[in-house]
Motif scaffolding. Structure first.
Motif, mmCIF file in Angstrom:
data_model
loop_
_atom_site.group_PDB
_atom_site.id
_atom_site.type_symbol
_atom_site.label_atom_id
_atom_site.label_comp_id
_atom_site.label_asym_id
_atom_site.label_seq_id
_atom_site.Cartn_x
_atom_site.Cartn_y
_atom_site.Cartn_z
ATOM 1 N N SER A 80 0.827 -1.212 0.000
ATOM 2 C CA SER A 80 0.000 0.000 0.000
ATOM 3 C C SER A 80 0.862 1.263 0.000
ATOM 4 O O SER A 80 0.541 2.240 -0.681
ATOM 5 C CB SER A 80 -0.914 0.024 1.225
ATOM 6 N N ILE A 81 1.939 1.251 0.761
ATOM 7 C CA ILE A 81 2.854 2.402 0.792
ATOM 8 C C ILE A 81 3.491 2.601 -0.578
ATOM 9 O O ILE A 81 3.554 3.727 -1.086
ATOM 10 C CB ILE A 81 3.923 2.216 1.895
ATOM 11 N N TYR A 82 3.950 1.516 -1.181
ATOM 12 C CA TYR A 82 4.554 1.603 -2.516
ATOM 13 C C TYR A 82 3.548 2.158 -3.524
ATOM 14 O O TYR A 82 3.885 2.995 -4.354
ATOM 15 C CB TYR A 82 5.028 0.231 -2.995
ATOM 16 N N ALA A 83 2.306 1.668 -3.461
ATOM 17 C CA ALA A 83 1.272 2.126 -4.393
ATOM 18 C C ALA A 83 0.985 3.610 -4.194
ATOM 19 O O ALA A 83 0.818 4.354 -5.169
ATOM 20 C CB ALA A 83 -0.007 1.295 -4.215
ATOM 21 N N PHE A 84 0.940 4.049 -2.944
ATOM 22 C CA PHE A 84 0.717 5.466 -2.656
ATOM 23 C C PHE A 84 1.852 6.315 -3.224
ATOM 24 O O PHE A 84 1.603 7.349 -3.862
ATOM 25 C CB PHE A 84 0.594 5.679 -1.139
ATOM 26 N N ILE A 85 3.077 5.887 -3.001
ATOM 27 C CA ILE A 85 4.227 6.632 -3.521
ATOM 28 C C ILE A 85 4.175 6.695 -5.044
ATOM 29 O O ILE A 85 4.384 7.758 -5.635
ATOM 30 C CB ILE A 85 5.552 6.013 -3.025
ATOM 31 N N LYS A 86 3.864 5.570 -5.668
ATOM 32 C CA LYS A 86 3.771 5.563 -7.136
ATOM 33 C C LYS A 86 2.697 6.511 -7.637
ATOM 34 O O LYS A 86 2.895 7.242 -8.607
ATOM 35 C CB LYS A 86 3.477 4.139 -7.628
ATOM 36 N N GLU A 87 1.561 6.515 -6.964
ATOM 37 C CA GLU A 87 0.467 7.413 -7.340
ATOM 38 C C GLU A 87 0.910 8.877 -7.233
ATOM 39 O O GLU A 87 0.633 9.696 -8.109
ATOM 40 C CB GLU A 87 -0.720 7.145 -6.404
ATOM 41 N N LYS A 88 1.629 9.190 -6.159
ATOM 42 C CA LYS A 88 2.123 10.556 -5.965
ATOM 43 C C LYS A 88 3.202 10.908 -6.992
ATOM 44 O O LYS A 88 3.297 12.061 -7.430
ATOM 45 C CB LYS A 88 2.665 10.734 -4.544
ATOM 46 N N LEU A 89 3.999 9.944 -7.383
ATOM 47 C CA LEU A 89 5.015 10.183 -8.416
ATOM 48 C C LEU A 89 4.361 10.531 -9.746
ATOM 49 O O LEU A 89 4.818 11.430 -10.458
ATOM 50 C CB LEU A 89 5.928 8.959 -8.573
ATOM 51 N N VAL A 90 3.280 9.842 -10.062
ATOM 52 C CA VAL A 90 2.530 10.146 -11.289
ATOM 53 C C VAL A 90 1.955 11.557 -11.191
ATOM 54 O O VAL A 90 2.044 12.344 -12.141
ATOM 55 C CB VAL A 90 1.420 9.098 -11.531
ATOM 56 N N GLU A 91 1.382 11.878 -10.023
ATOM 57 C CA GLU A 91 0.844 13.228 -9.823
ATOM 58 C C GLU A 91 1.943 14.283 -9.979
ATOM 59 O O GLU A 91 1.744 15.309 -10.638
ATOM 60 C CB GLU A 91 0.218 13.336 -8.430
ATOM 61 N N ALA A 92 3.105 14.030 -9.383
ATOM 62 C CA ALA A 92 4.226 14.976 -9.490
ATOM 63 C C ALA A 92 4.656 15.139 -10.944
ATOM 64 O O ALA A 92 4.961 16.248 -11.389
ATOM 65 C CB ALA A 92 5.400 14.500 -8.647
ATOM 66 N N ASN A 93 4.630 14.053 -11.685
ATOM 67 C CA ASN A 93 5.045 14.114 -13.089
ATOM 68 C C ASN A 93 4.027 14.877 -13.932
ATOM 69 O O ASN A 93 4.388 15.594 -14.850
ATOM 70 C CB ASN A 93 5.276 12.716 -13.641
#
Length: 126
Positions: A80-93
């Motif tokens: 879940s933490i990894y998925a959250f970070i990935k989601e935020k990385l997409v948002e940042a991009n």
């Protein structure tokens, strides 16, 4: 000449690393490229920010698929933490907002610290 020697050393360190050492290299790379992406966003270097963020996303994808989900307990939390970070990385991009990077870089550093601590503990017990 020295650059070639360094590349050979670097390739060998990856080729002969244990699973645990490879995982540590991945999380260290995630921290490094997240910080590069943050600086690129500040510098308005969209291309570099994009490529660095994609690298971090790829690292977290690899971390997600390499998790042993048959183990009960903390792996689902970590996923879940990894998925959250990935989601935020997409948002940042997509947005190139520095605030998003400031939110997730500490999380990425925490993941790196977690795996480094786990590796040290395993070496003590092994």
């Amino acid at each position: 000449m020295y650059q070639n020697a360094y590349n050979i050393y670097k390739n060998n360190s990856v080729n002969y690393a244990s699973k645990e050492q490879l995982l540590l290299m991945l999380v260290e790379g995630a921290v490094k490229f997240a910080k590069i992406a943050r600086q690129a966003i500040l510098d308005k270097d969209i291309k570099r920010a994009n490529s660095s963020l994609i690298r971090v996303q790829d690292i977290f994808t690899e971390l997600m698929v390499s998790l042993d989900t048959t183990q009960a307990g903390w792996t689902s939390t970590l996923l879940s933490i990894y998925a959250f970070i990935k989601e935020k990385l997409v948002e940042a991009n997509m947005t190139k907002k520095i605030e998003v990077m400031d939110e997730i870089i500490p999380l990425i550093e925490d993941v790196s610290n977690l795996w480094h601590d786990a590796y040290k503990e395993a070496k003590k017990q092994g």
